[in-house]
Design a protein around this motif. Structure first.
Motif, mmCIF file in Angstrom:
data_model
loop_
_atom_site.group_PDB
_atom_site.id
_atom_site.type_symbol
_atom_site.label_atom_id
_atom_site.label_comp_id
_atom_site.label_asym_id
_atom_site.label_seq_id
_atom_site.Cartn_x
_atom_site.Cartn_y
_atom_site.Cartn_z
ATOM 1 N N SER A 127 83.366 1.150 58.113
ATOM 2 C CA SER A 127 84.261 1.409 56.984
ATOM 3 C C SER A 127 83.887 0.455 55.863
ATOM 4 O O SER A 127 83.190 -0.541 56.080
ATOM 5 N N PHE A 128 84.358 0.761 54.656
ATOM 6 C CA PHE A 128 84.033 -0.083 53.515
ATOM 7 C C PHE A 128 84.497 -1.532 53.694
ATOM 8 O O PHE A 128 83.708 -2.460 53.496
ATOM 9 N N PRO A 129 85.764 -1.758 54.098
ATOM 10 C CA PRO A 129 86.207 -3.161 54.195
ATOM 11 C C PRO A 129 85.364 -4.001 55.144
ATOM 12 O O PRO A 129 85.081 -5.161 54.863
ATOM 13 N N GLU A 130 84.936 -3.404 56.249
ATOM 14 C CA GLU A 130 84.131 -4.173 57.211
ATOM 15 C C GLU A 130 82.755 -4.511 56.643
ATOM 16 O O GLU A 130 82.280 -5.642 56.755
ATOM 17 N N ALA A 131 82.117 -3.509 56.017
ATOM 18 C CA ALA A 131 80.802 -3.755 55.423
ATOM 19 C C ALA A 131 80.922 -4.751 54.267
ATOM 20 O O ALA A 131 80.078 -5.637 54.102
ATOM 21 N N LEU B 137 84.756 5.853 57.220
ATOM 22 C CA LEU B 137 84.112 5.313 56.022
ATOM 23 C C LEU B 137 84.549 6.082 54.781
ATOM 24 O O LEU B 137 84.987 5.489 53.788
ATOM 25 N N ASP B 138 84.469 7.423 54.849
ATOM 26 C CA ASP B 138 84.860 8.233 53.695
ATOM 27 C C ASP B 138 86.327 7.995 53.342
ATOM 28 O O ASP B 138 86.687 7.942 52.171
ATOM 29 N N ALA B 139 87.164 7.867 54.377
ATOM 30 C CA ALA B 139 88.588 7.665 54.136
ATOM 31 C C ALA B 139 88.865 6.303 53.515
ATOM 32 O O ALA B 139 89.891 6.102 52.858
ATOM 33 N N SER B 140 87.934 5.351 53.711
ATOM 34 C CA SER B 140 88.169 4.003 53.159
ATOM 35 C C SER B 140 87.660 3.874 51.725
ATOM 36 O O SER B 140 88.063 2.966 50.997
ATOM 37 N N LEU B 141 86.772 4.782 51.302
ATOM 38 C CA LEU B 141 86.169 4.633 49.971
ATOM 39 C C LEU B 141 87.170 4.723 48.811
ATOM 40 O O LEU B 141 87.067 3.938 47.866
ATOM 41 N N PRO B 142 88.137 5.651 48.845
ATOM 42 C CA PRO B 142 89.064 5.698 47.708
ATOM 43 C C PRO B 142 89.891 4.408 47.546
ATOM 44 O O PRO B 142 90.464 4.177 46.487
ATOM 45 N N TYR B 143 89.929 3.589 48.591
ATOM 46 C CA TYR B 143 90.685 2.332 48.504
ATOM 47 C C TYR B 143 89.793 1.146 48.119
ATOM 48 O O TYR B 143 90.269 0.014 48.040
ATOM 49 N N ALA B 144 88.500 1.423 47.886
ATOM 50 C CA ALA B 144 87.561 0.342 47.560
ATOM 51 C C ALA B 144 87.636 -0.018 46.086
ATOM 52 O O ALA B 144 86.624 -0.142 45.403
#
Lengths: 258, 490
Positions: free
Chosen positions: B13-17, B365-372
């Motif tokens: 997911s984005f936050p982990e990366a 990952l896709d679900a985390s992108l709008p929150y990035a």
């Protein structure tokens, strides 16, 4: 002119001193500000996190609570921007659950505090006194959604005794962003780390902004780091006077947290 | 529906990366230097034009109109390209496009192709697909070359090797150039001129021997069937003119109706991307011409999720994007997370709204992108085609929350918060409850709230809420006009 204070739920619950300062300041300037007790929250947290439908009753409630006022003053750039920018959009997409006309009526009356002072009351010198070195963080929604420009700076420059110093990278986000701070804690902290470093580099004792949500984030980090810089809402600086430099005449309870 | 490929392996997911990226000091420094330099230069270049706001509005309007009538312009383009001697192929998704390109290359009998820097071919993972068919694709854009030689992935739309500094680039050249062709000169230094010379020598060999080139395009002019590639190095032009066969893979949204429309974007794009007043190498070609340039031209029109994005009334504005990367360069999140964290060929704010729309919200990952994003709005402010990225981000968050990809506990908490905030009496009771616990001020909170207290103190809860204070005191001190300090302001 009937003027309402839109305190915002964050100020109401966590920063009543900012509200008290706003009331004292406006009264000093001859505005008999009222507090419509029906008000609660603008719905920003719900909307920005992806819960638009949950925000709808709050948007409707806002339009009802503030109907009939000539001006609605909010000591928060972010919440003022939410109402002005997003409430009409939510009403427009609500299939009638939020009455568009009532929202459209109330939205143009909403002012962020510095806008109300400079544009409506047409004052920049509010008679304040604050003998401290201060740096100002413009906050994203004041800067880019409301476009308050240099209004807060003009107000601060007119404060007697105040030594205003420029903050490097002032227009960069502090990393709060509501849910962002919790959903992306590492990046949020990295952003705030730069913000507090720039603040400390100014040698200021106070970092001032017109939004307590950003200040909660920046202040929480400064305090954790024992950085020796405290945060203060613009209203609290503008409410301070030579006769009452600590706000004991208008503030209730303890002093504002560092 | 086939899965839409965006040319990148998936991170959890984005936050982990992003968390890993924030601890990489070298990466942080490289990105800070590069993004701040481009950001400042762009601001100066844009400030030179007095009609920037008008250009920006025109650019958005032209793209909106074109997208509204995309079916019409695509057919017009196909007709014009065909008439000019080119062949048009329609690709529904990445697999389709990769298959078409591989077959076209095989038909020439070649096993090597040179490539012009292209986002569309990154998006579909063309190099990997060709490799599986025994065809080697050589990247010829300097930054793409660095990425390819380093067995790395691009991390920026315009500057794919932005995460590398020159000493790292020198190491990559010394280590890998020999494996791909002409080796780096002995005693190569990390002086930019020396690195550029090494790349020039290495690439010249490729340009002069290649029979097939693969490109994308920045624009396609429907009225004449002309493709346009905008680049700074001239390496793209080598690929577009020297080989015998040219295959261009282009997203269907890259159309502008007329040359007059193109003029608007050729003013906006260089200033927004490289902060240049005029683009250095602007190549245009229309089909094929006898005795000049490639004898065979194929245009592969790529959908790969674009029609789906077009159907979304809020999200479709992302299709206006001209890939300038101004939003990446001003983004405080991109600057600290780096491009790889976005797990897509499209990083940064535009990637956060484009990837979930093209790929669909199917993975964590896709679900985390709008929150990035902190929704700071810097991206919208610099976007030359006025894509309201924060608006689309929030819209996509809604989709995440609605499709059950959101956190169930979050949904419950949001409902509870709404229930409290809906009613002033309930809010007041909740505030009094909090006040009772005010002496308990934990340094570390459990559960998801730990994300806050890891680096920050929690705010102190006041003795009394504002609303209770107002009710008790009617706003404290003397009313307006009653006190000696009262000043007329109304």
């Amino acid at each position: 002119m009937r003027v309402a204070l839109f305190i915002t739920c964050v100020n109401d619950t966590l920063y009543p001193r900012t509200g008290q300062a706003t009331v004292a300041l406006l009264r000093r300037l001859g505005v008999d500000v009222e507090f419509p007790a029906q008000q609660t929250c603008c719905g920003q947290m719900h909307y920005n996190t992806g819960y638009r439908r949950q925000a709808e009753p709050l948007v409707r409630g806002f339009a009802e609570a503030f109907a009939g006022y000539d001006a609605i003053v909010a000591p928060s750039g972010s919440c003022a921007a939410m109402v002005r920018d997003v409430h009409p959009r939510i009403a427009g997409r609500s299939m009638g659950r939020v009455p568009r006309d009532r929202v459209a009526e109330v939205v143009p009356k909403v002012y962020e505090l510095s806008e109300f002072l400079v544009d409506v009351l047409r004052v920049t010198d509010v008679g304040a006194y604050f003998p401290h070195r201060v740096t100002y963080h413009p906050t994203c929604h004041s800067l880019r959604l409301l476009r308050v420009g240099d209004r807060p700076l003009r107000l601060l420059r007119a404060v007697r005794g105040l030594d205003l110093v420029e903050l490097e990278g002032a227009d960069e986000c502090c990393g709060f962003g509501g849910a962002f701070a919790v959903k992306n804690p590492a990046v949020s902290a990295a952003m705030c780390s730069d913000k507090v470093r720039h603040a400390a580099d100014t040698g200021a004792e106070v970092l001032c902004a017109a939004d307590n949500s950003c200040l909660m984030h920046i202040g929480g980090t400064l305090e954790r780091q024992r950085a020796g810089v405290r945060t203060l809402h613009l209203a609290e600086i503008l409410a301070s006077t030579q006769d009452d430099p600590h706000g004991s005449g208008w503030a209730d309870g303890e002093r504002s947290p560092a | 529906m086939t899965a839409v490929h965006l040319g990148m392996p998936a991170f959890p997911s984005f936050p982990e990366a992003a968390e890993a990226a924030t601890t990489d000091a070298q990466l942080r420094r490289n990105l800070r230097n590069a993004t701040h330099t481009i950001r400042d230069k762009r601001a100066r270049a844009v400030a030179e034009l007095s009609d920037w706001a008008g250009l920006r509005a025109a650019a958005a309007a032209i793209k909106n109109r074109t997208l509204r009538h995309l079916d019409h312009y695509l057919l017009q383009l196909e007709e014009a390209v065909t008439k000019a001697g080119g062949r048009v192929h329609w690709a529904i998704d990445a697999a389709d496009a990769n298959r078409i390109v591989a077959e076209l290359v095989k038909a020439t009998g070649e096993t090597h192709v040179v490539k012009v820097k292209s986002m569309a071919t990154q998006e579909i993972g063309l190099n990997e697909a060709l490799a599986a068919e025994g065809i080697t694709a050589y990247e010829t854009d300097l930054a793409e070359l660095i990425v390819q030689l380093g067995d790395d992935r691009p991390s920026h739309i315009l500057v794919p090797a932005i995460h590398r500094n020159r000493s790292e680039i020198r190491e990559i050249f010394v280590r890998a150039m020999g494996r791909w062709g002409r080796a780096a000169p002995d005693g190569l230094t990390d002086r930019p001129a020396d690195l550029a010379e090494a790349a020039r020598l290495h690439l010249r060999e490729k340009f002069l021997s290649a029979k097939v080139a693969v490109s994308g395009a920045n624009f396609m002019v429907a009225e004449t069937g002309t493709l346009v590639v905008v680049e700074s190095e001239g390496n793209g032009r080598m690929c577009l003119t020297l080989p015998e066969t040219l295959i261009s893979v282009v997203g269907i949204e890259k159309i502008v109706p007329t040359w007059q429309d193109l003029e608007v974007y050729l003013q906006l794009l260089p200033r927004s991307s490289t902060a240049e007043r005029m683009n250095p190498y602007t190549s245009t070609w229309t089909g094929t011409a006898e005795g000049d340039g490639p004898r065979e031209f194929h245009l592969v029109l790529l959908d790969n999720g674009r029609t789906g994005a077009l159907a979304d009334q809020v999200g479709r504005q992302a299709l206006r994007c001209i890939r300038c990367s101004a939003c990446l360069n001003v983004c405080p999140v991109y600057e600290r997370a780096g491009g790889h964290a976005y797990g897509s060929a499209y990083p940064g704010p535009i990637g956060a709204i484009l990837t979930p729309q093209l790929r669909g919200i199917t993975s964590a990952l896709d679900a985390s992108l709008p929150y990035a994003s902190s929704l700071c709005g810097a991206c919208y402010e610099v976007c030359p085609v006025a894509i309201d990225i924060p608006e689309v981000l929030v819209h996509l968050r809604e989709r995440v929350a609605e499709t059950g990809k959101g956190h169930p506990a979050e949904r419950t908490a949001m409902r509870a918060a709404r229930w409290v905030l809906e009613d002033p009496a309930r809010l007041a009771r909740a505030q009094r409850l909090a006040t009772r616990a005010r002496r308990f001020r934990p340094r570390h909170l459990p559960g998801p709230a730990a994300a806050w207290t890891d680096t920050r103190e929690v705010p102190r809860i006041p003795e009394e809420s504002f609303r209770d204070w107002w009710r008790r005191t009617q706003g404290g001190g003397p009313r307006a006009g009653g006190g000696p300090a009262g000043k007329g302001g109304r």
